[in-house]
Design an enzyme around this catalytic site. Structure first.
Site, PDB file in Angstrom:
ATOM      1  N   ASN A 107       0.853  -1.200   0.000  1.00 21.57           N
ATOM      2  CA  ASN A 107       0.000   0.000   0.000  1.00 21.57           C
ATOM      3  C   ASN A 107       0.883   1.243   0.000  1.00 21.57           C
ATOM      4  O   ASN A 107       1.965   1.230   0.583  1.00 21.57           O
ATOM      5  CB  ASN A 107      -0.856  -0.007   1.274  1.00 21.57           C
ATOM      6  CG  ASN A 107      -1.753   1.211   1.394  1.00 21.57           C
ATOM      7  OD1 ASN A 107      -2.413   1.617   0.444  1.00 21.57           O
ATOM      8  ND2 ASN A 107      -1.774   1.815   2.574  1.00 21.57           N
ATOM      9  N   ASP A 150      -2.378   0.444   8.120  1.00 22.73           N
ATOM     10  CA  ASP A 150      -1.190   1.289   7.932  1.00 22.73           C
ATOM     11  C   ASP A 150      -0.037   0.905   8.875  1.00 22.73           C
ATOM     12  O   ASP A 150       0.819   1.735   9.187  1.00 22.73           O
ATOM     13  CB  ASP A 150      -1.531   2.776   8.119  1.00 22.73           C
ATOM     14  CG  ASP A 150      -2.522   3.278   7.080  1.00 22.73           C
ATOM     15  OD1 ASP A 150      -2.557   2.705   5.972  1.00 22.73           O
ATOM     16  OD2 ASP A 150      -3.268   4.229   7.380  1.00 22.73           O
ATOM     17  N   HIS A 187       0.920   5.105   1.345  1.00 21.60           N
ATOM     18  CA  HIS A 187       0.214   5.929   2.326  1.00 21.60           C
ATOM     19  C   HIS A 187       0.895   7.298   2.392  1.00 21.60           C
ATOM     20  O   HIS A 187       2.121   7.372   2.490  1.00 21.60           O
ATOM     21  CB  HIS A 187       0.268   5.253   3.704  1.00 21.60           C
ATOM     22  CG  HIS A 187      -0.422   6.041   4.766  1.00 21.60           C
ATOM     23  ND1 HIS A 187      -1.798   6.049   4.899  1.00 21.60           N
ATOM     24  CD2 HIS A 187       0.054   6.865   5.730  1.00 21.60           C
ATOM     25  CE1 HIS A 187      -2.129   6.851   5.896  1.00 21.60           C
ATOM     26  NE2 HIS A 187      -1.025   7.357   6.411  1.00 21.60           N
ATOM     27  N   SER A 247       4.844   6.759   2.427  1.00 23.60           N
ATOM     28  CA  SER A 247       5.441   5.464   2.767  1.00 23.60           C
ATOM     29  C   SER A 247       4.805   4.367   1.923  1.00 23.60           C
ATOM     30  O   SER A 247       3.606   4.416   1.648  1.00 23.60           O
ATOM     31  CB  SER A 247       5.177   5.116   4.241  1.00 23.60           C
ATOM     32  OG  SER A 247       5.578   6.161   5.104  1.00 23.60           O
TER      33      SER A 247
END
Ligand code: GRF
Length: 218
Positions: A106, A144, A108, A135
């Site tokens: 992912n 996260d 972020h 990130s």
């Protein structure tokens, strides 16, 4: 390497991956875009590039877990080597997530572990942060909080607003995502027994992208 991208909105991160695929910079094939919002602009970008799309309209699922089950069923059918969450605005809670550990990443927009969750630019300003960034991390059951792969950081300026910060960061985000997918696609970054290995060695800290580069980490 076959890649499925999950996205919910504008699609600029998706576009960055697509451009890198088309230019040959990334040895990947985006085999499908999965989107949870039928009106999301990212769908038009994918269709224009002949990338297959799959819409799972989140509003049609009463239970969050039903959406997740449908999503993971789709991913299992396609069975890509990597799933990239590129502006995918949903929290995944299904137990099936565990079997994708190490195959899902992912992006972020904050320097995790700072500012997990939403409204990261506003929160960075409110906290008086001098540095802000983005990130890329592996996806885990904790939102996260999965193992960090890489970051890019910029200075926060006195006059910054959440919008200006988001705007100044976005291009660096794209570079970070492309560089990070590149590490995996080139076989440098692997997930082994619950942890990421870079060139065969456990990572002690996230890699820091050199500003202005799509390949160089400090
Ligand atoms: C990006 O800032 C991403 O980091 C965040 O949502 C935004 C999505 O932008 N998760 P886009 O849809 O890729 O343009």
């Amino acid at each position: 390497m076959d890649v499925v991208v999950l996205a919910s909105g504008r699609g600029s991160n998706f576009s960055a991956l697509l451009t890198a695929q088309e230019s040959g910079e990334l040895p990947i094939r985006i085999v499908e875009l999965v989107c949870d919002r039928p009106e999301a602009p990212v769908l038009a970008i994918a269709r224009a590039a002949n990338v297959p799309t799959h819409v799972l309209d989140a509003r049609r699922f009463t239970e969050r877990s039903d959406f997740d089950r449908a999503l993971f069923a789709r991913l299992t059918t396609i069975d890509p080597a990597l799933v990239v969450l590129a502006g995918f605005m949903r929290i995944l809670v299904a137990p099936e997530l565990r079997s994708w550990e190490g195959r899902m990443i992912n992006i972020h927009p904050s320097l995790l572990p700072r500012h997990a969750g939403l409204h990261t630019h506003r929160r960075a300003l409110e906290a008086g942060d001098r540095r802000h960034g983005a990130s890329v991390h592996y996806v885990s059951a904790e939102v996260d909080r999965g193992a960090l792969i890489s970051q890019v950081a910029i200075d926060v300026e006195q006059a910054d607003t959440p919008a200006s910060l988001a705007r100044r960061l976005l291009g660096h985000e794209h570079a970070l995502l492309v560089a990070s997918v590149g590490l995996i696609a080139h076989g440098r970054l692997r997930w082994l027994q619950g942890e990421p290995l870079l060139d065969g060695v456990p990572m002690r800290a996230p890699l820091q992208l050199v500003i202005g580069s799509t390949t160089r980490f400090a």
